[in-house]
Design a protein around this motif. Structure first.
Motif, PDB file in Angstrom:
ATOM      1  N   LEU A 144       0.829  -1.204   0.000  1.00 22.55           N
ATOM      2  CA  LEU A 144       0.000   0.000   0.000  1.00 22.55           C
ATOM      3  C   LEU A 144       0.863   1.253   0.000  1.00 22.55           C
ATOM      4  O   LEU A 144       0.577   2.228  -0.717  1.00 22.55           O
ATOM      5  CB  LEU A 144      -0.941  -0.008   1.213  1.00 22.55           C
ATOM      6  N   GLU A 145       1.920   1.241   0.782  1.00 18.33           N
ATOM      7  CA  GLU A 145       2.846   2.380   0.812  1.00 18.33           C
ATOM      8  C   GLU A 145       3.491   2.578  -0.559  1.00 18.33           C
ATOM      9  O   GLU A 145       3.621   3.698  -1.052  1.00 18.33           O
ATOM     10  CB  GLU A 145       3.924   2.140   1.869  1.00 18.33           C
TER      11      GLU A 145
ATOM     12  N   ARG B 167      -2.640  -7.893  -5.594  1.00 19.14           N
ATOM     13  CA  ARG B 167      -3.076  -7.250  -6.837  1.00 19.14           C
ATOM     14  C   ARG B 167      -4.573  -7.419  -7.037  1.00 19.14           C
ATOM     15  O   ARG B 167      -5.191  -6.711  -7.827  1.00 19.14           O
ATOM     16  CB  ARG B 167      -2.288  -7.804  -8.029  1.00 19.14           C
ATOM     17  N   ALA B 168      -5.149  -8.366  -6.303  1.00 21.15           N
ATOM     18  CA  ALA B 168      -6.593  -8.604  -6.359  1.00 21.15           C
ATOM     19  C   ALA B 168      -7.315  -7.963  -5.182  1.00 21.15           C
ATOM     20  O   ALA B 168      -8.516  -8.163  -5.001  1.00 21.15           O
ATOM     21  CB  ALA B 168      -6.871 -10.097  -6.381  1.00 21.15           C
ATOM     22  N   ASN B 169      -6.584  -7.159  -4.417  1.00 21.81           N
ATOM     23  CA  ASN B 169      -7.161  -6.471  -3.266  1.00 21.81           C
ATOM     24  C   ASN B 169      -7.711  -5.117  -3.734  1.00 21.81           C
ATOM     25  O   ASN B 169      -6.979  -4.289  -4.266  1.00 21.81           O
ATOM     26  CB  ASN B 169      -6.077  -6.270  -2.197  1.00 21.81           C
ATOM     27  N   LYS B 170      -9.002  -4.882  -3.541  1.00 21.82           N
ATOM     28  CA  LYS B 170      -9.628  -3.672  -4.090  1.00 21.82           C
ATOM     29  C   LYS B 170      -9.033  -2.387  -3.523  1.00 21.82           C
ATOM     30  O   LYS B 170      -8.791  -1.425  -4.269  1.00 21.82           O
ATOM     31  CB  LYS B 170     -11.139  -3.703  -3.840  1.00 21.82           C
ATOM     32  N   GLN B 171      -8.789  -2.339  -2.234  1.00 23.46           N
ATOM     33  CA  GLN B 171      -8.242  -1.126  -1.628  1.00 23.46           C
ATOM     34  C   GLN B 171      -6.883  -0.784  -2.238  1.00 23.46           C
ATOM     35  O   GLN B 171      -6.609   0.373  -2.588  1.00 23.46           O
ATOM     36  CB  GLN B 171      -8.100  -1.291  -0.117  1.00 23.46           C
TER      37      GLN B 171
ATOM     38  N   GLU C 198     -10.140 -10.183 -10.516  1.00 27.93           N
ATOM     39  CA  GLU C 198     -11.280  -9.976  -9.626  1.00 27.93           C
ATOM     40  C   GLU C 198     -11.657  -8.501  -9.518  1.00 27.93           C
ATOM     41  O   GLU C 198     -12.841  -8.165  -9.432  1.00 27.93           O
ATOM     42  CB  GLU C 198     -10.971 -10.517  -8.217  1.00 27.93           C
ATOM     43  N   VAL C 199     -10.655  -7.616  -9.512  1.00 33.08           N
ATOM     44  CA  VAL C 199     -10.954  -6.181  -9.381  1.00 33.08           C
ATOM     45  C   VAL C 199     -10.931  -5.460 -10.720  1.00 33.08           C
ATOM     46  O   VAL C 199     -11.407  -4.331 -10.825  1.00 33.08           O
ATOM     47  CB  VAL C 199     -10.002  -5.485  -8.380  1.00 33.08           C
TER      48      VAL C 199
ATOM     49  N   GLY D 183     -12.760  -6.131 -12.977  1.00 36.90           N
ATOM     50  CA  GLY D 183     -14.172  -6.055 -13.326  1.00 36.90           C
ATOM     51  C   GLY D 183     -14.970  -5.182 -12.382  1.00 36.90           C
ATOM     52  O   GLY D 183     -16.200  -5.135 -12.459  1.00 36.90           O
ATOM     53  N   ASP D 184     -14.281  -4.462 -11.514  1.00 39.30           N
ATOM     54  CA  ASP D 184     -14.945  -3.585 -10.548  1.00 39.30           C
ATOM     55  C   ASP D 184     -15.080  -2.185 -11.152  1.00 39.30           C
ATOM     56  O   ASP D 184     -14.088  -1.547 -11.497  1.00 39.30           O
ATOM     57  CB  ASP D 184     -14.137  -3.531  -9.247  1.00 39.30           C
ATOM     58  N   ARG D 185     -16.293  -1.700 -11.261  1.00 40.44           N
ATOM     59  CA  ARG D 185     -16.540  -0.423 -11.938  1.00 40.44           C
ATOM     60  C   ARG D 185     -15.838   0.750 -11.238  1.00 40.44           C
ATOM     61  O   ARG D 185     -15.326   1.662 -11.877  1.00 40.44           O
ATOM     62  CB  ARG D 185     -18.046  -0.163 -12.003  1.00 40.44           C
ATOM     63  N   GLU D 186     -15.822   0.738  -9.917  1.00 38.71           N
ATOM     64  CA  GLU D 186     -15.185   1.825  -9.168  1.00 38.71           C
ATOM     65  C   GLU D 186     -13.689   1.894  -9.477  1.00 38.71           C
ATOM     66  O   GLU D 186     -13.122   2.984  -9.640  1.00 38.71           O
ATOM     67  CB  GLU D 186     -15.401   1.628  -7.664  1.00 38.71           C
ATOM     68  N   VAL D 187     -13.060   0.741  -9.570  1.00 38.66           N
ATOM     69  CA  VAL D 187     -11.621   0.699  -9.870  1.00 38.66           C
ATOM     70  C   VAL D 187     -11.355   1.198 -11.289  1.00 38.66           C
ATOM     71  O   VAL D 187     -10.453   2.012 -11.523  1.00 38.66           O
ATOM     72  CB  VAL D 187     -11.084  -0.739  -9.701  1.00 38.66           C
ATOM     73  N   VAL D 188     -12.142   0.724 -12.237  1.00 37.37           N
ATOM     74  CA  VAL D 188     -11.936   1.127 -13.638  1.00 37.37           C
ATOM     75  C   VAL D 188     -12.191   2.617 -13.819  1.00 37.37           C
ATOM     76  O   VAL D 188     -11.437   3.317 -14.500  1.00 37.37           O
ATOM     77  CB  VAL D 188     -12.829   0.297 -14.576  1.00 37.37           C
ATOM     78  N   LEU D 189     -13.238   3.122 -13.199  1.00 35.65           N
ATOM     79  CA  LEU D 189     -13.548   4.550 -13.312  1.00 35.65           C
ATOM     80  C   LEU D 189     -12.431   5.399 -12.717  1.00 35.65           C
ATOM     81  O   LEU D 189     -12.031   6.427 -13.297  1.00 35.65           O
ATOM     82  CB  LEU D 189     -14.877   4.849 -12.614  1.00 35.65           C
ATOM     83  N   ALA D 190     -11.901   4.975 -11.580  1.00 38.92           N
ATOM     84  CA  ALA D 190     -10.792   5.705 -10.963  1.00 38.92           C
ATOM     85  C   ALA D 190      -9.570   5.694 -11.883  1.00 38.92           C
ATOM     86  O   ALA D 190      -8.842   6.688 -11.978  1.00 38.92           O
ATOM     87  CB  ALA D 190     -10.436   5.075  -9.615  1.00 38.92           C
ATOM     88  N   ALA D 191      -9.356   4.589 -12.576  1.00 39.18           N
ATOM     89  CA  ALA D 191      -8.202   4.475 -13.473  1.00 39.18           C
ATOM     90  C   ALA D 191      -8.340   5.380 -14.683  1.00 39.18           C
ATOM     91  O   ALA D 191      -7.400   6.112 -15.039  1.00 39.18           O
ATOM     92  CB  ALA D 191      -8.036   3.019 -13.921  1.00 39.18           C
ATOM     93  N   VAL D 192      -9.490   5.372 -15.337  1.00 38.69           N
ATOM     94  CA  VAL D 192      -9.639   6.181 -16.548  1.00 38.69           C
ATOM     95  C   VAL D 192      -9.623   7.668 -16.245  1.00 38.69           C
ATOM     96  O   VAL D 192      -9.287   8.486 -17.112  1.00 38.69           O
ATOM     97  CB  VAL D 192     -10.901   5.792 -17.352  1.00 38.69           C
ATOM     98  N   LYS D 193      -9.944   8.040 -15.031  1.00 39.14           N
ATOM     99  CA  LYS D 193      -9.876   9.458 -14.649  1.00 39.14           C
ATOM    100  C   LYS D 193      -8.440   9.963 -14.656  1.00 39.14           C
ATOM    101  O   LYS D 193      -8.202  11.173 -14.729  1.00 39.14           O
ATOM    102  CB  LYS D 193     -10.499   9.666 -13.263  1.00 39.14           C
ATOM    103  N   GLN D 194      -7.485   9.034 -14.572  1.00 44.75           N
ATOM    104  CA  GLN D 194      -6.071   9.410 -14.611  1.00 44.75           C
ATOM    105  C   GLN D 194      -5.540   9.448 -16.040  1.00 44.75           C
ATOM    106  O   GLN D 194      -4.451   9.929 -16.286  1.00 44.75           O
ATOM    107  CB  GLN D 194      -5.232   8.434 -13.775  1.00 44.75           C
TER     108      GLN D 194
END
Length: 271
Positions: free
Chosen positions: A73-74, A91-95, A114-115, A117-128
């Motif tokens: 995480l660090e 790498r499969a940990n959502k946080q 596993e992540v 396919g998580d919409r929150e993760v993908v949306l956060a990525a494309v915002k970058q």
């Protein structure tokens, strides 16, 4: 090493196993963890100091610590791409995945299935920016996600579904950010005068990606010529091509810097 962390490279085996010496080095240059003894590469205190300085130093940590949530995480908080060195479990940990893609959208390439396919993760990525290419087909067909992606990087349009590359609202957002993204739009959108005007105003070279009718349109050609920087050699060549009616692939290639056509994975060593 307090003067120059690189001194650890040539230090004796005993000094590379000295925690005080290694700590002084990695606090100044995290990648010096590479030259620490195996014992210190497995020391959580030392590794945490290293990844705080350079997230990519995670690659030199012991296997056990690359599977330690605190350490990973660090690392990814500072350098999103450091996620590639984490254990498969983390790498499969959502946080952890969220922190990585928030630091660098391209880290989406390394998140576990596993992540991914998580919409929150993908949306956060494309915002970058730059991450849509690593999203699943379902997300490439998700209008909200694609809109966010092209607002950040117009050329991300190339990774959108065929249906969205034909949707005017999506193409408008893409060419508004970067005109030459028009090359990835549907034929109908390339022939749309409103879209062409927005694209050409953003970048005169975008005229090359409009329909044959719009390429021959005098008003459109004049707008493109005005929008080009005539003092730039590449753009000047394109402007002359407009006047001569020659917008060849060679002229296009020499006139336009394609933004984001391919997003290579940057070596964490270079960060």
């Amino acid at each position: 090493v307090r003067q120059d962390a690189r001194a650890l490279r040539t230090a004796s085996k005993a000094l590379r196993a000295d925690s005080d010496v290694v700590l002084a080095a990695v606090r100044q240059q995290g990648y010096m963890l590479h030259y620490a003894s195996e014992e210190l590469q497995a020391d959580k205190t030392v590794v945490l100091e290293a990844v705080k300085n350079r997230g990519g130093a995670l690659q030199f940590a012991s296997e056990e610590l690359r599977g330690d949530a605190d350490v990973v995480l660090e690392a990814v908080t500072h350098t999103g791409l450091a996620l590639q060195y984490a254990s498969a479990e983390l790498r499969a940990n959502k946080q952890i995945a969220l922190e990585a893609v928030r630091a660098d959208g391209l880290a989406l390439r390394f998140v576990g299935a596993e992540v991914n396919g998580d919409r929150e993760v993908v949306l956060a990525a494309v915002k970058q920016g730059g991450a849509l290419q690593f999203a699943s087909e379902d997300f490439r067909a998700d209008e909200a996600i694609v809109l966010e992606a092209v607002k950040q990087q117009g050329m991300a349009l190339q990774f959108a579904s065929e249906a969205l590359r034909a949707k005017k609202e999506v193409v408008l957002a893409a060419v508004g950010q970067y005109g030459p993204a028009l090359q990835f739009a549907s034929d109908e959108c390339q022939a749309d005068r409103e879209l062409a005007l927005v694209a050409v105003k953003q970048n005169g070279c975008s005229l090359a990606f409009t329909s044959s009718t719009l390429k021959a349109d005098q008003d459109m050609m004049l707008l493109a010529a005005r929008c080009l920087h005539n003092d730039d050699q590449r753009h000047g060549k394109f402007a002359k091509g407009l006047v001569a009616g020659d917008i060849s692939e060679e002229v296009i290639a020499s006139s336009i810097a394609i933004q984001g056509e391919e997003v290579p994975i940057v070596s964490v060593d270079s960060i």
